[in-house]
Design a protein around this motif. Structure first.
Motif, PDB file in Angstrom:
ATOM      1  N   ALA A   1       7.682 -16.438 -11.092  1.00  0.00           N
ATOM      2  CA  ALA A   1       8.185 -15.966 -12.383  1.00  0.00           C
ATOM      3  C   ALA A   1       9.378 -16.783 -12.850  1.00  0.00           C
ATOM      4  N   ALA A   2      10.191 -17.258 -11.899  1.00  0.00           N
ATOM      5  CA  ALA A   2      11.381 -18.028 -12.268  1.00  0.00           C
ATOM      6  C   ALA A   2      11.897 -18.773 -11.051  1.00  0.00           C
ATOM      7  N   SER A   3      12.568 -19.876 -11.327  1.00  0.00           N
ATOM      8  CA  SER A   3      13.227 -20.653 -10.272  1.00  0.00           C
ATOM      9  C   SER A   3      14.618 -21.030 -10.757  1.00  0.00           C
ATOM     10  N   ILE A   4      15.567 -20.990  -9.847  1.00  0.00           N
ATOM     11  CA  ILE A   4      16.935 -21.371 -10.172  1.00  0.00           C
ATOM     12  C   ILE A   4      17.359 -22.458  -9.185  1.00  0.00           C
ATOM     13  N   ALA A   5      17.556 -23.663  -9.693  1.00  0.00           N
ATOM     14  CA  ALA A   5      18.004 -24.766  -8.850  1.00  0.00           C
ATOM     15  C   ALA A   5      19.481 -24.576  -8.500  1.00  0.00           C
ATOM     16  N   ASP A   6      19.838 -25.037  -7.315  1.00  0.00           N
ATOM     17  CA  ASP A   6      21.224 -24.994  -6.837  1.00  0.00           C
ATOM     18  C   ASP A   6      21.790 -23.582  -6.743  1.00  0.00           C
ATOM     19  N   TYR A   7      20.937 -22.656  -6.277  1.00  0.00           N
ATOM     20  CA  TYR A   7      21.386 -21.277  -6.049  1.00  0.00           C
ATOM     21  C   TYR A   7      20.998 -20.853  -4.653  1.00  0.00           C
ATOM     22  N   PRO A   8      21.843 -21.119  -3.653  1.00  0.00           N
ATOM     23  CA  PRO A   8      23.126 -21.832  -3.681  1.00  0.00           C
ATOM     24  C   PRO A   8      22.940 -23.343  -3.789  1.00  0.00           C
TER      25      PRO A   8
ATOM     26  N   ALA B   1       0.836  -1.205   0.000  1.00  0.00           N
ATOM     27  CA  ALA B   1       0.000   0.000   0.000  1.00  0.00           C
ATOM     28  C   ALA B   1       0.867   1.251   0.000  1.00  0.00           C
ATOM     29  N   ARG B   2       1.890   1.240   0.836  1.00  0.00           N
ATOM     30  CA  ARG B   2       2.790   2.398   0.889  1.00  0.00           C
ATOM     31  C   ARG B   2       3.515   2.577  -0.444  1.00  0.00           C
ATOM     32  N   ALA B   3       3.935   1.474  -1.049  1.00  0.00           N
ATOM     33  CA  ALA B   3       4.632   1.540  -2.335  1.00  0.00           C
ATOM     34  C   ALA B   3       3.736   2.154  -3.409  1.00  0.00           C
ATOM     35  N   ARG B   4       2.469   1.762  -3.420  1.00  0.00           N
ATOM     36  CA  ARG B   4       1.518   2.308  -4.402  1.00  0.00           C
ATOM     37  C   ARG B   4       1.225   3.773  -4.122  1.00  0.00           C
ATOM     38  N   GLU B   5       0.866   4.073  -2.856  1.00  0.00           N
ATOM     39  CA  GLU B   5       0.389   5.413  -2.512  1.00  0.00           C
ATOM     40  C   GLU B   5       1.496   6.468  -2.509  1.00  0.00           C
ATOM     41  N   GLU B   6       2.656   6.133  -1.952  1.00  0.00           N
ATOM     42  CA  GLU B   6       3.722   7.129  -1.821  1.00  0.00           C
ATOM     43  C   GLU B   6       4.659   7.191  -3.016  1.00  0.00           C
ATOM     44  N   PHE B   7       4.803   6.069  -3.725  1.00  0.00           N
ATOM     45  CA  PHE B   7       5.815   6.002  -4.781  1.00  0.00           C
ATOM     46  C   PHE B   7       5.241   5.657  -6.156  1.00  0.00           C
ATOM     47  N   GLY B   8       3.925   5.427  -6.243  1.00  0.00           N
ATOM     48  CA  GLY B   8       3.311   5.116  -7.522  1.00  0.00           C
ATOM     49  C   GLY B   8       3.723   3.776  -8.108  1.00  0.00           C
ATOM     50  N   CYS B   9       4.049   2.832  -7.253  1.00  0.00           N
ATOM     51  CA  CYS B   9       4.515   1.532  -7.732  1.00  0.00           C
ATOM     52  C   CYS B   9       3.409   0.779  -8.463  1.00  0.00           C
ATOM     53  N   ILE B  10       3.824  -0.003  -9.444  1.00  0.00           N
ATOM     54  CA  ILE B  10       2.896  -0.801 -10.243  1.00  0.00           C
ATOM     55  C   ILE B  10       3.017  -2.291  -9.940  1.00  0.00           C
ATOM     56  N   GLY B  11       3.989  -2.668  -9.117  1.00  0.00           N
ATOM     57  CA  GLY B  11       4.164  -4.071  -8.795  1.00  0.00           C
ATOM     58  C   GLY B  11       5.207  -4.269  -7.721  1.00  0.00           C
ATOM     59  N   SER B  12       5.394  -5.546  -7.373  1.00  0.00           N
ATOM     60  CA  SER B  12       6.345  -5.924  -6.331  1.00  0.00           C
ATOM     61  C   SER B  12       7.037  -7.211  -6.746  1.00  0.00           C
ATOM     62  N   GLN B  13       8.266  -7.371  -6.294  1.00  0.00           N
ATOM     63  CA  GLN B  13       8.992  -8.607  -6.554  1.00  0.00           C
ATOM     64  C   GLN B  13       9.769  -9.019  -5.314  1.00  0.00           C
ATOM     65  N   VAL B  14       9.985 -10.333  -5.201  1.00  0.00           N
ATOM     66  CA  VAL B  14      10.717 -10.877  -4.068  1.00  0.00           C
ATOM     67  C   VAL B  14      11.429 -12.145  -4.502  1.00  0.00           C
ATOM     68  N   GLU B  15      12.597 -12.370  -3.935  1.00  0.00           N
ATOM     69  CA  GLU B  15      13.295 -13.646  -4.092  1.00  0.00           C
ATOM     70  C   GLU B  15      13.213 -14.375  -2.766  1.00  0.00           C
ATOM     71  N   THR B  16      12.936 -15.666  -2.820  1.00  0.00           N
ATOM     72  CA  THR B  16      12.867 -16.468  -1.604  1.00  0.00           C
ATOM     73  C   THR B  16      13.372 -17.869  -1.922  1.00  0.00           C
ATOM     74  N   TRP B  17      13.961 -18.516  -0.941  1.00  0.00           N
ATOM     75  CA  TRP B  17      14.454 -19.880  -1.142  1.00  0.00           C
ATOM     76  C   TRP B  17      13.332 -20.877  -0.913  1.00  0.00           C
ATOM     77  N   ASP B  18      13.495 -22.067  -1.435  1.00  0.00           N
ATOM     78  CA  ASP B  18      12.453 -23.096  -1.352  1.00  0.00           C
ATOM     79  C   ASP B  18      12.067 -23.453   0.077  1.00  0.00           C
ATOM     80  N   PHE B  19      12.977 -23.344   1.032  1.00  0.00           N
ATOM     81  CA  PHE B  19      12.661 -23.676   2.425  1.00  0.00           C
ATOM     82  C   PHE B  19      12.116 -22.481   3.197  1.00  0.00           C
ATOM     83  N   GLN B  20      12.053 -21.330   2.576  1.00  0.00           N
ATOM     84  CA  GLN B  20      11.554 -20.140   3.253  1.00  0.00           C
ATOM     85  C   GLN B  20      10.050 -19.979   3.032  1.00  0.00           C
TER      86      GLN B  20
END
Length: 155
Positions: free
Chosen positions: A136-143, A104-123
């Motif tokens: 959107a994408a997965s990378i095996a063995d990273y790390p 909400a803050r990203a949209r209202e204060e900064f005009g953001c159109i989307g969000s992205q995050v990287e997370t590991w499979d166990f997270q």
């Protein structure tokens, strides 16, 4: 012939960056239009939750950190860098509240159109999908031995 060096050199790094930006600007009118505007600057966006007074005895004291989201806004996108919820607060919807407030803050204060995050499979890939992010994408063995996932959400 070329001489190849594997060195860290801030001066040459700046030259490479400037020359790449020039090429990018020549090839992309959209990027050229954004260059030197506020959306180009990475700006921090942080949201924190603390335990309320009535939870003081059970959770280690009033004002104790219960969770937080640390990210930044750039190119009209929220980049979630860190999201953590204390073990004592998990399962209560706090993670969803933190991400909802950050979006909400990203949209209202900064005009953001989307969000992205990287997370590991166990997270938390399942958590992000439950709050509207898509894989959107997965990378095996990273790390090695772990899969890294990129998830995105359009607002």
């Amino acid at each position: 012939m070329f001489s190849i060096e594997a060195v860290n050199d801030p001066e040459r790094r700046d030259v490479v960056l400037a020359r790449l930006q020039t090429v990018n600007d020549e090839r992309s009118p959209a990027l050229r239009a954004l260059r030197h505007t506020p959306v180009m600057e990475a700006r921090p966006l942080e949201v924190y939750a603390t335990y309320a007074a009535d939870a003081a005895d059970a959770c280690g004291g009033r004002g104790e950190l219960a969770g937080g989201l640390v990210g930044h806004v750039q190119w009209q996108w929220l980049h979630v860098d860190l999201l953590w919820v204390d073990a004592g607060a998990r399962g209560a919807g706090l993670g969803s509240q933190l991400i909802t407030r950050a979006e909400a803050r990203a949209r209202e204060e900064f005009g953001c159109i989307g969000s992205q995050v990287e997370t590991w499979d166990f997270q938390a890939p399942g958590f992000y999908q439950r709050v509207g992010y898509r894989l959107a994408a997965s990378i095996a063995d990273y790390p090695p031995g772990i899969t890294n996932h990129l998830l995105v959400k359009r607002f």
